[in-house]
Design a protein around this motif. Structure first.
Motif, short mmCIF file in Angstrom:
data_model
loop_
_atom_site.label_atom_id
_atom_site.label_comp_id
_atom_site.label_asym_id
_atom_site.label_seq_id
_atom_site.Cartn_x
_atom_site.Cartn_y
_atom_site.Cartn_z
N GLY A 219 48.10 -50.60 -65.83
CA GLY A 219 49.22 -50.03 -65.07
C GLY A 219 50.54 -50.69 -65.46
O GLY A 219 51.56 -50.02 -65.65
N ALA A 220 50.52 -52.02 -65.58
CA ALA A 220 51.73 -52.75 -65.95
C ALA A 220 52.23 -52.28 -67.32
O ALA A 220 53.43 -52.05 -67.52
CB ALA A 220 51.44 -54.26 -65.96
N GLY A 221 51.31 -52.13 -68.27
CA GLY A 221 51.69 -51.69 -69.62
C GLY A 221 52.23 -50.28 -69.62
O GLY A 221 53.19 -49.96 -70.35
N ARG A 222 51.64 -49.43 -68.78
CA ARG A 222 52.09 -48.04 -68.68
C ARG A 222 53.55 -47.99 -68.20
O ARG A 222 54.41 -47.38 -68.83
CB ARG A 222 51.19 -47.26 -67.72
N HIS A 223 53.82 -48.66 -67.09
CA HIS A 223 55.18 -48.64 -66.54
C HIS A 223 56.17 -49.35 -67.46
O HIS A 223 57.32 -48.93 -67.60
CB HIS A 223 55.20 -49.28 -65.14
N LEU A 224 55.72 -50.43 -68.09
CA LEU A 224 56.61 -51.16 -69.00
C LEU A 224 57.04 -50.25 -70.16
O LEU A 224 58.22 -50.23 -70.54
CB LEU A 224 55.87 -52.40 -69.54
N GLY A 225 56.11 -49.48 -70.68
CA GLY A 225 56.43 -48.56 -71.79
C GLY A 225 57.44 -47.51 -71.36
O GLY A 225 58.39 -47.20 -72.09
N LEU A 226 57.23 -46.96 -70.17
CA LEU A 226 58.17 -45.93 -69.67
C LEU A 226 59.55 -46.54 -69.44
O LEU A 226 60.57 -45.95 -69.84
CB LEU A 226 57.62 -45.32 -68.37
N ALA A 227 59.60 -47.71 -68.83
CA ALA A 227 60.89 -48.38 -68.57
C ALA A 227 61.60 -48.66 -69.88
O ALA A 227 62.80 -48.41 -70.03
CB ALA A 227 60.65 -49.68 -67.80
N PHE A 228 60.86 -49.20 -70.83
CA PHE A 228 61.43 -49.56 -72.13
C PHE A 228 61.95 -48.33 -72.87
O PHE A 228 63.08 -48.31 -73.37
CB PHE A 228 60.34 -50.27 -72.97
N GLU A 318 55.05 -54.96 -60.15
CA GLU A 318 54.08 -54.89 -59.04
C GLU A 318 52.65 -54.92 -59.58
O GLU A 318 51.79 -55.64 -59.08
CB GLU A 318 54.28 -53.62 -58.22
N ASP A 319 52.40 -54.11 -60.62
CA ASP A 319 51.05 -54.10 -61.21
C ASP A 319 50.71 -55.46 -61.80
O ASP A 319 49.57 -55.93 -61.68
CB ASP A 319 50.94 -53.01 -62.30
N LEU A 320 51.69 -56.08 -62.42
CA LEU A 320 51.46 -57.42 -62.98
C LEU A 320 51.03 -58.38 -61.87
O LEU A 320 50.09 -59.16 -62.04
CB LEU A 320 52.74 -57.92 -63.66
N GLY A 321 51.70 -58.28 -60.73
CA GLY A 321 51.34 -59.13 -59.59
C GLY A 321 49.90 -58.90 -59.16
O GLY A 321 49.16 -59.85 -58.86
#
Lengths: 345, 345
Positions: A219-228, A318-321
């Protein structure tokens, strides 16, 4: 498993960008040098190790974003950086294989401020060099003697499949008449998030972490990619070419779908209508591109893009947490996520 | 391990080309259909399943040479064909990934008598389709639940590395001034023999065969590749385009190195001298190519090529004998080697 092992080396020293470079680049260099000489020369040029004549070069090798994420995540699950050195180097090669081919496909003449590999060596040799990077990356994880190499190899192969899928979808969309934001998110999840997820998940696979940790890291990687990628879209229109290494407004000039444009087109109202007109015209002059940039801003497309990028970054954190990594690694990854999205990493 | 298991199915039925097709093609089709729709469409076209509109096509899917070799070798080490069905399908996909890219690199407009994928779908989409086939093939062996998948994945990755190395070497040589026969052999061992060796060795890896069996099968694949490619070179000059599916004399027109030419150039004497002159000229007219073909024949290049192809076939069969496979499989592979080299398989 979430206990940080800092017995042999200090965390700070290891996770500095310089330390990741020092750990990963020798593996990359050594693997590249094992290739057939022409392929080695092209890959070495693309990676900034050498110039077009094969002489040493001080050019940038890229930010090693994926290797940095993997190294930090490794410490978060109780592994040492050297436990993921091979997959970290392999993931950088896999990422670069997609860049070499992508520049040919998009006819992009610049990469990191230098002529793209295909401009220097020709399309045919650059196709083979991209193939060789892809094959080498997969061979490295397949032959990596570390634990759980089967699971890691499988994750790498799946990530590559997704990247190619996203690139193809993007190409199809560009050729077609337009796309919605949901379809665009899907493209980004495939072409950008997949390798970032692979970076975060690989250490957890190697450490045998439980499923909820894997899910949170995905999940963290998914959101990070979208943000980036959404911030990257903003940079294409309003960024400094000296920072991005690419000509400004290349994507809107080529009518590549991007979030600010999609948001501008879907906003309604006069600026949005005029933007649609220009988007479907052939105009690529600087004046045309400037007018489009202004219209995207007036229609609220820039604001929505910046907001959405920030929201995805928050979701990534949040997912990272939820992954419950060691506090030191979580702090390190938090800073890294921020630098990645804001392109200061 | 070299006992043939024919308990459930008759050997003859299984090893007929039709039976190999029936076993392998459904796996290929199913895997292709799992790709992103545009990539699936391009790959499906390239493999002859569909026409350019995506409608079913009766076009040839290729001879499944590598799948046939693997299936026969599997029976030779006591495995059933279904024990290697996934790697057999994967090896065909890997081979086809190199063909899709090779056609772009060589600007070959025809493949199996139809327009090449890049001519129909464009260079960019065809690059991605080749990448997708390569990634899919490696993913299939990595995720194959059968025994010794790590060793088989490693053999596939190494074979791909060698093919790309040979293709790059060939491209470099073509751009340069010429090449010797030793360098040419090396190119063929990489670009042609590597996948044939992979086909023969994979079943032995899966069965856990001893090292001397692997060595003998690698030798057989090496010689088979050389015999096949040298005969293929002869076919380029004097073959029937209706059989080869490619324009006649494409390779000498593009000045690709080929064994008959190298043998002709190194023969000495007036025809050899005149051949050298034409080879280094720009002439590609039918009259030019005809004169070159005649000169290759007069200088003994054709005879030496045919002789060398036969010698390599004999060496391949000697190595096959040393592998000590079951007599039925050895007989089947002997017939298959002969059909492969003489292009009647």
């Amino acid at each position: 498993m979430s206990t940080l092992d800092t017995s042999s080396t200090g965390l700070q020293a290891l996770l500095s960008p310089g330390a990741v470079r020092a750990a990963v680049l020798p593996v990359v260099r050594q693997q590249i040098s094992s290739l057939e000489p022409t392929l080695a020369r092209i890959c070495s040029y693309h990676l900034g190790f050498t110039d077009e004549h094969g002489d040493p070069s001080g050019a940038a090798s890229g930010k090693l974003t994926r290797a940095s994420l993997m190294t930090a995540a490794a410490q978060g699950v109780g592994l040492r950086p050297e436990d993921v050195r091979i997959p970290a180097a392999a993931l950088e090669l896999l990422h670069n294989s997609t860049l070499v081919h992508d520049d040919i496909i998009d006819a992009d003449e610049l990469r990191r401020g230098r002529p793209a590999a295909w401009k220097v060596f020709g399309v045919g040799p650059a196709i083979l060099a991209g193939d060789a990077l892809q094959a080498l990356a997969l061979q490295m994880v397949v032959d990596d003697p570390g634990p759980c190499r089967a699971e890691i190899s499988s994750a790498f192969a799946e990530a590559l499949r997704l990247v190619l899928s996203g690139q193809s979808r993007e190409l199809t969309v560009r050729l077609g008449s337009g796309t919605g934001i949901a379809e665009y998110d899907r493209i980004l999840e495939e072409k950008t998030s997949a390798l970032l997820q692979c970076a975060l998940v690989t250490p957890a696979l190697r450490a045998g972490s439980p499923e909820h940790v894997l899910t949170a890291l995905r999940g963290a990687g998914r959101h990070l990619g979208l943000a980036f990628q959404i911030f990257n879209d903003v940079e294409d229109v309003w960024g400094d070419p000296a920072v991005t290494g690419k000509p400004v407004r290349g994507d809107i000039g080529r009518r590549n779908p991007s979030f600010p444009v999609l948001a501008g087109l879907s906003a309604g109202g006069p600026p949005s209508e005029r933007l649609r007109e220009l988007w479907h015209s052939d105009g690529t002059s600087a004046a045309h591109l400037q007018e489009m940039a202004d219209l995207i801003e007036e229609s609220g497309g820039r604001h929505r893009a910046e907001q959405r990028s920030r929201n995805h970054l928050e979701s990534a954190l949040e997912d990272l947490g939820r992954a419950g990594l060691s506090p030191a690694a979580t702090a390190e990854l938090t800073a890294l996520f921020d630098r990645i999205v804001n392109r200061t990493a």
